[in-house]
Every structure is written in structure tokens, then in C-alpha cells.
Design an enzyme around this catalytic site. Structure first.
Site, short mmCIF file in Angstrom:
data_model
loop_
_atom_site.label_atom_id
_atom_site.label_comp_id
_atom_site.label_asym_id
_atom_site.label_seq_id
_atom_site.Cartn_x
_atom_site.Cartn_y
_atom_site.Cartn_z
N HIS A 224 0.81 -1.21 0.00
CA HIS A 224 0.00 0.00 0.00
C HIS A 224 0.85 1.27 0.00
O HIS A 224 0.42 2.30 -0.50
CB HIS A 224 -1.04 -0.04 1.11
N ARG B 283 -10.85 4.36 -1.02
CA ARG B 283 -10.34 3.55 0.09
C ARG B 283 -10.55 4.37 1.36
O ARG B 283 -9.91 5.41 1.54
CB ARG B 283 -8.86 3.24 -0.09
N ARG C 284 -15.54 2.16 -0.43
CA ARG C 284 -15.31 0.81 0.09
C ARG C 284 -15.30 0.86 1.61
O ARG C 284 -14.72 1.77 2.21
CB ARG C 284 -13.96 0.30 -0.42
N GLU D 5 -11.66 -10.16 -5.33
CA GLU D 5 -10.21 -10.16 -5.12
C GLU D 5 -9.73 -11.41 -4.41
O GLU D 5 -8.54 -11.67 -4.30
CB GLU D 5 -9.77 -8.91 -4.35
N ASN E 268 -4.96 -6.43 -7.49
CA ASN E 268 -3.78 -6.49 -6.61
C ASN E 268 -3.84 -7.71 -5.71
O ASN E 268 -2.90 -8.49 -5.62
CB ASN E 268 -3.71 -5.24 -5.72
N ASP E 269 -4.98 -7.85 -5.04
CA ASP E 269 -5.10 -9.01 -4.17
C ASP E 269 -5.36 -10.28 -4.96
O ASP E 269 -4.88 -11.35 -4.60
CB ASP E 269 -6.22 -8.79 -3.14
N CYS F 233 -10.50 -2.17 -10.58
CA CYS F 233 -9.90 -1.07 -9.81
C CYS F 233 -8.50 -1.38 -9.30
O CYS F 233 -7.90 -0.55 -8.64
CB CYS F 233 -10.80 -0.67 -8.65
C1 PEP Z 1 -7.00 -4.70 -4.98
O1 PEP Z 1 -6.79 -5.59 -4.16
O2 PEP Z 1 -6.79 -4.82 -6.21
C2 PEP Z 1 -7.50 -3.38 -4.54
C3 PEP Z 1 -7.85 -2.47 -5.40
O3 PEP Z 1 -7.55 -3.15 -3.22
P1 PEP Z 1 -6.30 -2.83 -2.28
O4 PEP Z 1 -5.12 -2.58 -3.15
O5 PEP Z 1 -6.66 -1.67 -1.44
O6 PEP Z 1 -6.15 -4.08 -1.48
MG MG Z 2 -7.60 -5.50 -2.19
#
Ligand code: PEP
Ligand code: MG
Length: 752
Positions: free
Chosen positions: A361, A468, A504, A603, A626-627, A674
Site C-alpha cells: 500500500h 479507500r 469501500r 479479489e 492487486n489481491d 480497480c
Molecule cells: C486490490 O486488491 O486490487 C484493490 C484495489 O484493493 P487494495 O489494493 O486496497 O487491497
Molecule cells: Mg484488495
């Protein structure tokens, strides 16, 4: 054996000068194994040889002079085979090479063990003996274990030397390599922020100003003693006299006649105050730890505790000595949201996080802020950066400390080119995101990870695809109140009238801990995170939903998004709570509230297989690449060690996204992407080819992505996608997309 091993490694880690660390190392190994000779050779990849760096047993004059080629002798052989070689009579072996300068004729037995870091042989450790015998299995395993533990320490020691030219020597520019965290180039002055004190984060440094160091130390001791006095007075009513005595013991320990005296001596010997404190505290703590008696063992903890209290005040002074530079390159072990909050946005030019990886992050925050970032430059002592001029190359993941003027000028040129490119994208930013074949995309922004809510001109984007909400929670000392949350959310909702703002619910845990709500887990990314935590604490969830609903009364553009959903019951439970919150708010305000649209982050891989059921329960979904990448590939997104395995362009991830895209279209469930992939040029092109048409990204990427989408057709992208899906590795995928961009003459305008 284990404690000996630990001590040997610690000693190397603590010695700032590599040559001294290595000479201590060979002597320690020699005495631990009671052998006649121990030496260490380090690899030089430019020269293709191993250089003898330290020895206790061979001719000391050969140190730094005798080099053995990568394919020569027994040392070269250990390096080539990447495993230990244990010989009773080394000189009889066909690979034995006579090196007269080292004077090893009297030795027969030879055990050589490679030191390997991230698959790369850094060096070779050897022990030798006169008697013709094979070293025992125990000796061999001791050396192997030591080699493995030393690997990262040595890799870091080399980096450390690169970063610190050494006292007295003329400063030279040095390049350090990390991971590209956020694109862009910046030049500024390193400003180091340290978290609460921790001796592990202190690496030893010398100082040429003992008087200054001494007065810093005295000051820190004075403050610590005053604190003890206050604590003791405060506790006097509540604690019996014998328990209060601990404060007196602490005070006495700090006196000149006790630990204080040793620390003063270390400072006089040339160590800086922090290092002197660390050396003395570690020494005494270890002595207590080694005692048999449990009572005395326990005292080690107290010594460390005492040391850390003094350290806090030492760091404090250090921090105050360095005022915020005009162009801040924020450097920290782990860059956190609250650290970012300490630096005014106009002064922040780049971020360097010694830990973390591409999609930590901290890196996402940097991208959100539009400042370059380099991640995962582990092993450097933080304070040696303080005040240095640094070039941060967020494209390559490189850092240049104290660059030479010519290099500086080169990077200045790149910065101007970047500014030109960005002006080029900005020229089209208010035009529609429409491909040459007339396909219209929705481009939204990811917001929330910055101190001031980043708000993009309403004409430029189609709303907020991901807000976020964690940031205001992370930078406070307690959960924000409902009123505080209402004010924040209202600001965001009212900035985009008539456009969706997807908020979110709190997604803390993983690499986003709350300072006031400790979650100590072995596997935080697989643990109590996102919706799992908030459903276990409906009081937190409900306050947040109520704040969102109240903030939305005037604008009526709120969408609610649920993070980390892994099973359908979590959706049901969340919907139940949202309904309850709607009822409560409606009742309180005397209004008939309609439930806002509710969606789910896709995710966690399990939910990809329950889309059909999901579509009957929610209004939309948002794909968090991302996750999803981290969980599909089983690679911690925050771990620099496995960063090379984390890639959303992995063909398996692309196939999953492609199949999901088709299914979501068939289900007619409105979807956006996203994750960071949507803001990457190559990523967005493949996603567009898969049929996704709504993307949410960091505001700093939006103009570039729009510019790009306006120059391609979906049909031609589908051909690239086909190729990508049938590729064997992320590298090949990237090459194919790059080839396409090159063919369209777009690469020179798309530095990424
Ligand atoms: C993701 O996981 O792709 C996402 C957008 O959320 P974060 O990066 O905040 O976990
Ligand atoms: Mg995520």
C-alpha cells in the site's frame, strides 16, 4: 552451537566496515569449530573471480590480492556446484590449484561452502586443517547454516558500504537497486523518518564528533531519568515499594558508574551515541541471556527495555537536528500513511521504503500522490541516508546517492521530458475515453490514500471507482467518530455530483494496520482483514455505513463496496447490516431512505467461482487485481523477496480475468476493474480486449491511460490478447504487448 552461530552472524551484521566484519567472521568460525584455518572469498562478477577477503590461517598478506577465477581451483568449483565440498586431502584433488601466495601447503583437509543470496553465489567460506580427514557432518552443517544466514547479511553489508563512502573518503555517487514502486523521477534530499525505537533498525555507525555525541547521549539520559522519576511518583500510590524499586534500578543503571560509563567509553572510541548504546545494551543483555538462572535471564529484557527508552530520545534529537528539506525524499523502513501525513504534499518529491514491494500500500499511496517510489531496498541503515542528495528513479527502481554533476544533469533532462509527456497527455484529458473503433470506456479514479482527498476535475473522469476509506482511520489515534466520517465522505460525494462514488468499507489488516487496534498475526494477508474484521465488529461497520448514508443525503451518488469477500454469507450479513443502518438513519432523520447500490470486490479467488450467486445479491462488482494476483499466485504483495514472482501479467491471472470477464458480461453484472493493472498501459489494453469497459485508477495515471485508449482499436487488442493468453510467462506477455505498442509507434510516448 545455535547461540554461537547466532552470535557470529550478529557480529557481522553489526560491524559497519565490511573488511572488519569479515576478519572477525573468520576468527570466530575458526574458534567455534576449533579448526586451524578459516577464510572467506567474495565474488566479483565484473572480474569473474573470487577475491580472498579475510583469513585466519592463510598468509594475511594475500588478503585483497589473491583472486581465483570462477572456473579455477576448489574455490571456483564450490561456486560452480553451488554446494559444499568436503575433502580429506585437498591437494590430491584434480581441481586443486596451487596458489603460492596463500601459503596453504601445511593444510590437507578442506571444506568449502558457498554463500548464496537470491540464487546468486556471493562468496565461499572455507575451513582447512593439517590432519588428513573429512570434516564431520556436524561441522559441515554448521558451515552450511552459517553460509545461509550470512548471505543476506553480506548482501546488505555490501550495499551498506555502497551507501556510505566511509569516514574521511571523498563522497562518491553510488547506485542502489530496489523495486520500481511508482513511476517517475525525482531529485531531492533524503529525509528519514523512524518509527518507535527499535535496536534492530539501528545499524552501527562511527562519528568524528565525540563531544556532540556525548552531549546527545547525556541529554537522552536526562530525559529518560526524568521520565522514570515522573512514572515512579505517579505509580507510588498504586505500587508497593519493592515494585517501585525498579525505577531506582533503572536510574542507577544509567549512571556513569554503570552502563553509562561503558557507553561513554564507546563514544570516546569513535562510535556515535546510538551505536554505542546499542553495543553496550546488546552486550549486557546477551550476558544475562546466557545465564542459567531464570531470574537473571529475565533481566535481559529489562536491559533492552531501558536501552530502548534512551534510544527513543536519541532518535528524537536526531530527528530534530534535521529540518524538513524543501524537496523531501521520504525514506523509512516501512513508509506508512501517517508518515506521509507528516510531510506537506508540496514538499514531497519521492518515497523510498526499505521494505515492501510493488503493490504494497505504500507504493500504491505513492502512485496515488503521483510521486516516484522505490521499494524493498532492504538492509541499509536508515540514518546514513539522512540529508543526502538522492535521485529516485521509480521507473527502474534505482536510487543514486550523492550523484555526480553529470548524472544529475542527465536526470534533470529526464524530468523535463516527463513533464513534456505529461503535458502531452493532459492536452486530451477532457476528451472522451473512446477508442478509434468508437468503443467508449468509463475511466474513474481511485481515491482515499492521501492526506487531502485527491479530487479530479469532474469533466476528466467518470466518478470515483474506489474510495479507500482506510486513510482517516490509519492516521488517527482512535476510530474516527460518525461526525468526522460524515464530513469526509460528504466532501468526496459532493465533488462528483451526478457521478458514482464507490466507497469501500474499511479494509484494514494485511499491510494496513491500525495503530490503535493491534492485530498480531503470522499471516496478516490471510487473516483478519477487510470485511472479516468489520463483520466481527458490527459497531465499527454500522457507524461507517451510517456516516456514508448521512453524507449522501444531498448528493445521492453513493455506492457501497465490500472488500475481501470470500464467501456469500459475508455478503448476506453485510447487506443485513446495511439495511439496518438505512432503517436507523431514515428513522433518525425522518426520511424514507433507499438503499444505495452495493457491490463486492472480486479479489479472493473463491468468489470467482460463485459469480452467478453473487449476481443475484449485489448490484455491481469491482475487480481488485492487486489481491487477486497475490492470492492466485500465492505471492505476498508486500514481500520484496518474492517480488519477481508477483506479476498481474502472469498468463494464469490473465486467463482468470478473461474467463471472469466473459461470465460477468453474460450475467450482466456491472463491473469495473480497480486494481493497479487497470492503470498500467499494458494492463488496461489487455483488459479492454477482454471486454471490460470501466477502469478505476490513481488520478496520476488517468490522463495517460485515456490518451492511450484513444489510439487503439478493440479488434487489434484482441489479437494481442490472444497471443498473451497463450504465452508461457509474464515476461513473454509483456514482450508481446510492447511489440504491439512499438508497431504502433507509441512506446516513445509511453515511458512506464
Ligand atoms: C486490490 O486488491 O486490487 C484493490 C484495489 O484493493 P487494495 O489494493 O486496497 O487491497
Ligand atoms: Mg484488495
Amino acid at each position: 552451537m545455535l547461540s554461537q552461530l547466532r552470535r557470529i552472524v550478529q557480529d557481522v551484521a553489526q560491524e559497519p566496515v565490511l573488511s572488519q566484519a569479515l576478519s572477525g567472521l573468520v576468527s570466530n568460525i575458526k574458534s567455534a569449530l576449533d579448526t586451524e584455518c578459516c577464510s572467506v572469498y567474495l565474488a566479483d562478477y565484473d572480474q569473474h573471480h573470487f577475491m580472498l577477503m579475510a583469513t585466519d590461517g592463510l598468509n594475511p598478506d594475500a588478503v585483497g590480492k589473491v583472486a581465483i577465477g570462477f572456473s579455477e581451483g576448489l574455490i571456483g568449483w564450490v561456486g560452480q556446484r553451488e554446494e559444499p565440498i568436503n575433502l580429506a586431502a585437498a591437494h590430491q584433488h584434480p581441481r586443486f590449484k596451487v596458489t603460492p601466495e596463500v601459503s596453504e601447503d601445511r593444510f590437507s583437509a578442506f571444506l568449502g561452502c558457498p554463500i548464496i543470496h537470491h540464487r546468486k553465489v556471493l562468496g565461499v567460506l572455507t575451513i582447512q586443517q593439517g590432519t588428513e580427514r573429512v570434516f564431520s557432518e556436524d561441522e559441515e552443517s554448521f558451515l552450511v547454516t552459517l553460509g545461509a544466514q550470512l548471505a543476506s547479511v553480506l548482501a546488505n553489508a555490501e550495499l551498506r558500504e555502497a551507501a556510505s563512502p566511509g569516514i574521511g573518503s571523498k563522497s562518491r555517487s553510488s547506485q542502489l537497486n530496489g523495486l520500481p514502486g511508482a513511476p517517475g523521477i525525482a531529485i531531492g534530499e533524503a529525509y528519514v523518518l523512524q518509527p518507535a525505537s527499535d535496536f534492530n533498525a539501528v545499524s552501527l555507525q562511527r562519528s568524528e564528533e565525540p563531544d556532540k555525541e556525548l552531549s546527545r547521549f547525556y541529554r537522552a539520559v536526562r530525559i529518560t531519568k526524568a521520565e522514570f522519576k515522573r512514572s515512579s511518583e505517579r505509580m507510588a500510590e498504586h505500587l508497593p515499594a519493592d515494585a517501585l524499586a525498579i525505577f531506582d534500578v533503572y536510574q542507577q543503571l544509567l549512571d556513569a558508574a554503570s552502563l553509562g560509563q561503558e557507553i561513554e567509553q564507546q563514544i570516546a572510541d569513535g562510535w556515535c551515541a546510538k551505536s554505542a548504546l546499542k553495543r553496550v545494551v546488546e552486550k549486557f543483555a546477551r550476558q544475562f541471556e546466557d545465564m542459567e538462572d531464570a531470574y537473571f535471564k529475565e533481566r535481559a529484557t529489562e536491559i533492552r527495555d531501558l536501552g530502548e527508552r534512551v534510544l527513543i530520545h536519541l532518535l528524537d534529537t536526531e530527528q530534530r537536528h534535521h529540518k524538513l528539506p524543501e524537496k523531501v525524499v521520504l525514506v523509512a523502513e516501512n513508509v506508512t500513511a501517517s508518515m506521509l501525513a507528516e510531510v506537506p504534499r508540496q514538499q514531497l518529491v519521492a518515497i523510498v521504503s526499505l521494505r515492501g514491494s510493488v503493490n504494497s500500500h505504500a507504493a500504491i499511496m505513492a502512485r496515488a500522490l503521483g510521486v516516484p517510489a522505490v521499494m524493498g531496498v532492504e538492509g541499509l541503515s536508515l540514518m546514513q541516508w539522512q540529508g543526502q542528495r538522492v535521485i529516485v528513479d521509480g521507473y527502474q527502481g534505482h536510487l543514486l546517492l550523492d550523484p555526480a554533476e553529470a548524472i544529475y544533469a542527465e536526470y534533470q533532462q529526464l524530468i523535463s521530458e516527463d513533464a513534456e509527456l505529461s503535458a502531452h497527455y493532459q492536452a486530451e484529458v477532457t476528451l472522451p475515453a473512446e477508442s478509434v473503433c468508437g468503443h467508449r470506456f468509463a475511466l474513474m479514479i481511485n481515491a482515499g490514500l492521501a492526506v487531502d482527498p485527491e479530487q479530479v476535475n469532474n469533466d476528466v473522469c467518470d466518478g470515483v471507482g474506489l474510495y479507500r476509506t482506510e486513510f482517516p482511520f490509519i492516521i488517527r489515534n482512535q476510530f474516527p467518530t460518525e461526525q468526522e466520517q460524515i464530513a469526509l465522505y460528504r466532501d468526496m460525494l459532493s465533488a462528483y455530483p451526478g457521478k458514482p462514488v464507490i466507497m469501500r468499507t474499511l479494509d484494514v489488516g494485511g499491510d494496513k494496520p491500525l495503530p490503535y487496534f493491534a492485530i498480531n498475526e503470522e499471516n496478516p494477508f490471510l487473516g483478519w482483514r477487510g470485511i472479516r474484521l468489520t463483520l466481527d465488529h458490527p459497531e465499527i461497520f454500522l457507524v461507517q455505513i451510517r456516516a456514508m448514508l448521512k453524507a449522501d443525503i444531498a448528493s445521492n451518488n453513493l455506492h457501497i463496496l465490500l472488500p475481501m469477500i470470500s464467501e456469500l454469507s459475508e455478503v448476506d450479513e453485510s447487506l443485513r447490516l446495511i439495511k439496518q443502518a438505512c432503517f436507523e438513519v431514515g428513522d433518525e432523520l425522518g426520511l424514507e431512505l433507499v438503499r444505495p447500490k452495493v457491490g463486492v470486490m472480486v479479489e479472493v479467488p473463491s468468489i470467482m467461482y460463485q459469480l452467478k450467486e453473487l449476481a443475484t445479491k449485489v448490484d455491481f462488482c469491482s475487480i481488485g487485481t492487486n489481491d487477486l494476483t497475490q492470492y492466485l499466485l500465492a505471492v505476498d504483495r508486500n514481500n520484496a523477496r518474492v517480488a519477481s514472482l508477483y506479476d498481474a501479467m502472469h498468463p494464469a491471472v490473465l486467463r482468470a480475468l478473461n474467463q471472469m470477464g466473459q461470465q460477468l458480461q453474460a450475467l450482466q453484472l456491472p463491473t469495473s476493474v480497480c486494481g493497479e493493472l487497470a492503470g498500467e498501459p499494458a494492463g488496461v489494453l489487455l483488459l479492454a480486449a477482454m471486454g471490460y469497459d470501466s477502469f478505476s485508477m490513481n488520478s496520476s495515471q488517468l490522463a495517460k491511460i485515456k490518451w492511450l485508449l484513444r489510439r487503439v482499436s478493440v479488434q487489434e487488442l484482441q489479437l494481442v490478447l490472444n497471443d498473451a493468453l497463450n504465452s508461457e510467462s509474464p515476461k513473454v506477455v509483456r514482450r508481446k504487448v510492447h511489440g504491439f505498442l512499438e508497431q504502433k509507434n507509441l512506446t516513445s510516448q509511453l515511458r512506464s
